[in-house]
Design a protein around this motif. Structure first.
Motif, PDB file in Angstrom:
ATOM      1  N   TYR A  73      -4.398   2.614  -6.161  1.00 35.16           N
ATOM      2  CA  TYR A  73      -4.152   2.554  -4.836  1.00 35.16           C
ATOM      3  C   TYR A  73      -3.856   4.242  -4.300  1.00 35.16           C
TER       4      TYR A  73
ATOM      5  N   LEU B  62      -0.902  -4.334  -1.508  1.00 40.42           N
ATOM      6  CA  LEU B  62      -0.407  -3.401  -2.328  1.00 40.42           C
ATOM      7  C   LEU B  62       1.227  -3.803  -2.316  1.00 40.42           C
ATOM      8  N   ALA B  63       1.798  -4.425  -0.942  1.00 37.70           N
ATOM      9  CA  ALA B  63       3.007  -4.735  -0.901  1.00 37.70           C
ATOM     10  C   ALA B  63       3.176  -5.543  -1.991  1.00 37.70           C
ATOM     11  N   ASN B  64       2.564  -6.662  -2.239  1.00 38.40           N
ATOM     12  CA  ASN B  64       2.827  -7.802  -3.228  1.00 38.40           C
ATOM     13  C   ASN B  64       2.658  -7.442  -4.512  1.00 38.40           C
TER      14      ASN B  64
ATOM     15  N   SER C 121       5.506  -8.312  10.490  1.00 38.53           N
ATOM     16  CA  SER C 121       5.376  -8.119   9.243  1.00 38.53           C
ATOM     17  C   SER C 121       5.391  -9.351   8.289  1.00 38.53           C
TER      18      SER C 121
ATOM     19  N   ALA D   6       2.411  -0.993   3.471  1.00 39.41           N
ATOM     20  CA  ALA D   6       2.992  -1.803   2.522  1.00 39.41           C
ATOM     21  C   ALA D   6       4.719  -1.483   2.544  1.00 39.41           C
ATOM     22  N   THR D   7       4.946  -0.175   2.893  1.00 37.61           N
ATOM     23  CA  THR D   7       6.367   0.153   2.961  1.00 37.61           C
ATOM     24  C   THR D   7       7.079  -0.642   4.177  1.00 37.61           C
TER      25      THR D   7
ATOM     26  N   TRP E 181      -0.350   2.749   1.919  1.00 35.28           N
ATOM     27  CA  TRP E 181       1.408   2.881   1.676  1.00 35.28           C
ATOM     28  C   TRP E 181       2.115   2.709   2.452  1.00 35.28           C
TER      29      TRP E 181
ATOM     30  N   GLY F  84      -3.011  -3.087   2.363  1.00 38.55           N
ATOM     31  CA  GLY F  84      -1.514  -2.467   2.530  1.00 38.55           C
ATOM     32  C   GLY F  84      -0.938  -3.955   2.062  1.00 38.55           C
ATOM     33  N   SER F  85      -1.335  -5.182   2.512  1.00 37.63           N
ATOM     34  CA  SER F  85      -0.310  -6.378   2.250  1.00 37.63           C
ATOM     35  C   SER F  85      -0.586  -6.527   0.695  1.00 37.63           C
TER      36      SER F  85
ATOM     37  N   LEU G 119       2.542 -10.813   5.816  1.00 34.31           N
ATOM     38  CA  LEU G 119       2.638 -10.910   4.394  1.00 34.31           C
ATOM     39  C   LEU G 119       2.254 -12.494   4.146  1.00 34.31           C
TER      40      LEU G 119
END
Length: 776
Positions: free
Chosen positions: A564, A696-698, A666, A580-581, A577, A693-694, A670
């Motif tokens: 990423y 990456l968040a996971n 959000s 995701a943040t 990012w 981004g989702s 997700l």
């Protein structure tokens, strides 16, 4: 055409147009001298528009008034002989006004490049003023008029010289050292050839300068805490070296080593104090007359210009004032007295400036050396004490009896050296038409007059309108579309959206310490220019590799996150990012987990830096142009996909409370199962990265079981992305930003340069010397 105006109105205009424009010119000069220094203290658009308007109108008013006076001379000669004399006396004042105040010479860096245009304007205006004076002869006020002409020319020459010295070519030339031809190669080779012809065994060796290393015995800084005066002295020292960054000069290893050693000895707060003075000095050298006035010729010119005003006032006061109209006499006194007052105020500003103080008390080579003038240090420290950093505790988290807070900058506006704000722009909030929430709200001047409920929660003040919202909605929607189209046609849409969806939060002491610690930690791995360049080019991968090496067996695999960063464009990485943040920040389970102060602090750092990097990427395209790529296209595509998704899920202000709207959005993002890569499903036509981004968040959630917390890793990645942008953005854009309040990224740019991180240090053997050795 003339019949459209009555004769009375025409007479009124003929009499008062020159007087009105002269008063306007004087008023604009007053605005500029008092408010122009605050350009470096605020990023408020309305304030900058005020300075922009005053700057442009000031030149127009003076030019117009000189032309009108010239046109009116023939008529005045026939009808109003006394008025003709005063008109001629007023014309040099307009030349004085064209010279401008000391506090602003250029509105932007590009204005400095137009110094030749101002030189031509100086010649034309001086000729026009002389022409007006000649038309007024015989003139009882000829002596003070000529004196004022001399003073006006001096002021205009000062401005033109300041623009010339700040133009990038001249700025670069002023920093070049005397040419160094190096070792006399031809002579050395001739001697070498002669020795060989004589069959003498001879070799050429290169040895280090024997003087090198002796300065290492001198302490780099005093053992005690740095005083305000010492901060300014050290800042002035490094300003004279590192201002070359603006014109892309390279530095020697000796300069690099000294700077690294000095900043390695500083604590974060001392480094912040020194860098803010350095940036302030850069601003003054590029946008004001400071560079000219601190030369001995500039000081002499300033004394002469002030003396011209005082002598003209004395001579005029001795004349028979009854010969002239009362208002004209009052206006003349106003021009003289205000001119003296403004010059005196400018002189006081000059005397207490950081530049003047650093020049008066030069830095000693040995900090422990005795100085007979040391008694003046207490006075200078008292003056500089008004500008010292001041911190205020801000409560940002409460959980029962547990109260968490951070220290935010809280200095008086008039004593700031920069805006002290970190701006925020949020993608999901923008799609929902919501401004980012301020984490550390502080009271401003407006709160003293308007209740907090109005300034901080304006939607509550307008809650009564909700009763009739179904009635006015069609009207407001049509009006909104009309206003949007008008703004788009005039190119103001982006400016309005920046004001509407950007918030500003004070820089916290803890955030700066975190950034400083990260940069300081990395510089220890930069032992040579190649490694320094490699570290400064990292944009998250250096942190992920470092944390991956610390991972325990069976823990999360940090290397999966590398794609990423390394396999994505920089602007694409920031968007992914950022999303995701935000998704993780708004997650209810994260709010429950981050009860510890350290964990909460890292979570807060990640949020602040995430929104700040999005602000830079979207709202500061000129500053980020070198690294932004197709950021605007990706941003718009991502917003469009987000808006369609929110519309399908019925996520809007009518169904959810405004405070919880971003959280609901959000959670909805997700909740989408990402079994397949979004790019593989959508293809490359759309540049949206919403669900990337989702994903990456996971992936980041898997870090919770690691040795380092998820938010610690995320915050370090954001610092690295900020450092990458700081070192790869155009240096001239960094300098340009100083006239708009300054940015946190400007501080990071200079901090990394001081730690030797970047590609500005390329001279490796600057102190080597060739020598001919003859064997015996």
């Amino acid at each position: 055409m003339g019949e459209m105006f009555s004769s009375g109105l025409k007479k009124f205009w003929d009499k008062w147009n020159i007087r009105g424009v002269i008063m306007l010119s004087l008023f604009l000069q007053t605005i500029l001298i008092f408010f122009a220094p605050s350009r470096k203290r605020t990023a408020k658009k309305l304030f900058l528009v005020l300075i922009w308007s005053a700057y442009l109108l000031a030149d127009w008013a003076a030019d117009y008034a000189v032309g009108q006076i010239s046109d009116s001379q023939d008529e005045a000669a026939d009808e109003h002989d006394k008025t003709r004399e005063l008109l001629a006396f007023w014309s040099p004042f307009l030349l004085l006004h064209l010279g401008g105040p000391d506090t602003i010479t250029a509105l932007a860096l590009e204005d400095n490049e137009l110094w030749n245009r101002h030189l031509f304007s100086l010649v034309c205006q001086a000729v026009a003023t002389v022409y007006v004076i000649l038309l007024s002869t015989p003139n009882r006020l000829l002596i003070p008029t000529v004196i004022m002409l001399f003073g006006g020319v001096i002021k205009y020459v000062e401005r033109t010289s300041a623009l010339f010295s700040a133009s990038l070519d001249k700025f670069k030339d002023s920093m070049l050292k005397d040419p160094d031809p190096g070792a006399n190669y031809a002579k050395l080779m001739e001697e070498y050839a002669n020795k060989r012809d004589m069959n003498m065994p001879t070799t050429v060796i290169v040895e280090e300068d024997p003087e090198r290393g002796r300065e290492d015995n001198t302490p780099v800084r005093p053992d005690d805490k740095l005083t305000d005066l010492q901060v300014v002295q050290y800042a002035f020292k490094y300003f004279n070296i590192f201002k070359g960054l603006i014109v892309d000069l390279i530095f020697t290893n000796e300069q690099r080593d000294k700077s690294r050693k000095f900043f390695d000895s500083l604590n974060p707060q001392e480094a912040l104090r020194i860098i803010e003075v350095e940036l302030s000095l850069i601003y003054e050298s590029l946008f004001t007359k400071a560079e000219i006035l601190h030369d001995w010729t500039g000081a002499v010119f300033r004394i002469i210009a002030l003396a011209c005003l005082v002598s003209s006032l004395c001579i005029f006061s001795l004349k028979n004032e009854a010969q002239y109209e009362g208002f004209d006499v009052a206006l003349t006194y106003a021009l003289l007295i205000c001119g003296i007052a403004l010059d005196t105020i400018a002189l006081l500003m000059f005397c207490v400036s950081d530049w003047t103080i650093a020049t008066l008390r030069k830095l000693k080579d040995d900090p422990d050396e005795k100085d007979p003038w040391a008694w003046t240090d207490s006075v200078l420290n008292w003056i500089l004490g008004f500008r010292m950093l001041r911190w205020k505790r801000s409560i940002c988290f409460k959980d029962g009896d547990q109260v968490l807070g951070h220290q935010v900058l809280d200095r008086n506006f008039m004593f700031r050296r920069w805006s002290e704000y970190v701006h925020a722009y949020n993608l999901i909030g923008y799609c929902l038409k919501i401004r980012p929430m301020r984490i550390h709200p502080t009271k401003g001047l407006l709160d003293s007059f308007i209740p907090c409920s109005v300034t901080r929660h304006p939607h509550r003040t307008l809650s009564d309108l909700s009763k009739c919202k179904w009635t006015i909605r069609p009207v407001t929607q049509q009006l909104g579309r009309l206003i949007t189209e008008v703004l788009k046609n005039f190119g103001l849409k982006d400016l309005v959206e920046e004001i509407r969806f950007t918030t500003s939060d004070r820089l916290t002491k803890e955030l700066w310490e975190f950034i400083f610690t990260q940069v300081k930690h990395k510089h220890r791995f930069a032992e040579d220019p190649e490694s320094a360049k490699s570290i400064s080019s990292a944009r998250g991968d250096w942190t992920l590799v470092e944390t991956s090496s610390k991972a325990t067996e069976g823990g999360p695999d940090h290397s999966k996150l590398l794609r990423y960063v390394t396999e994505k464009d920089y602007d694409q990485s920031i968007l992914m990012w950022h999303i995701a943040t935000e998704l993780l920040y708004q997650s209810p389970e994260e709010e429950e987990v981050t009860r510890k102060e350290e964990e909460y602090t890292n979570r807060e750092f990640s949020k602040i830096l995430s929104d700040y990097m999005m602000y830079l990427l979207i709202m500061q395209p000129a500053l980020m142009s070198a690294v932004s790529g197709i950021a605007k296209i990706r941003f718009l595509d991502t917003c469009e996909e987000a808006k369609e998704f929110f519309e399908r899920r019925h996520i809007n202000k009518t169904r959810h409370e405004k405070e919880n709207l971003v959280k609901e959005a959000s959670q909805a993002i997700l909740s989408v199962k990402t079994y397949a890569e979004p790019m593989a499903v959508k293809g490359d036509r759309s540049k949206s990265v919403l669900f990337d981004g989702s994903v990456l968040a996971n992936e980041l959630k898997k870090l919770k079981n690691g040795r380092e917390s998820m938010w610690e890793v995320v915050s370090k990645v954001w610092v690295e992305m900020l450092c990458f942008a700081a070192t790869h953005c155009d240096s001239k854009e960094h300098a340009s930003q100083l006239s708009k309040g300054g940015e946190l990224i400007n501080f990071v740019w200079l901090l990394m340069a001081h730690f030797g991180l970047g590609d500005q240090f390329q001279i490796n053997r600057d102190d080597a010397r060739a020598k001919l050795i003859v064997a015996k």
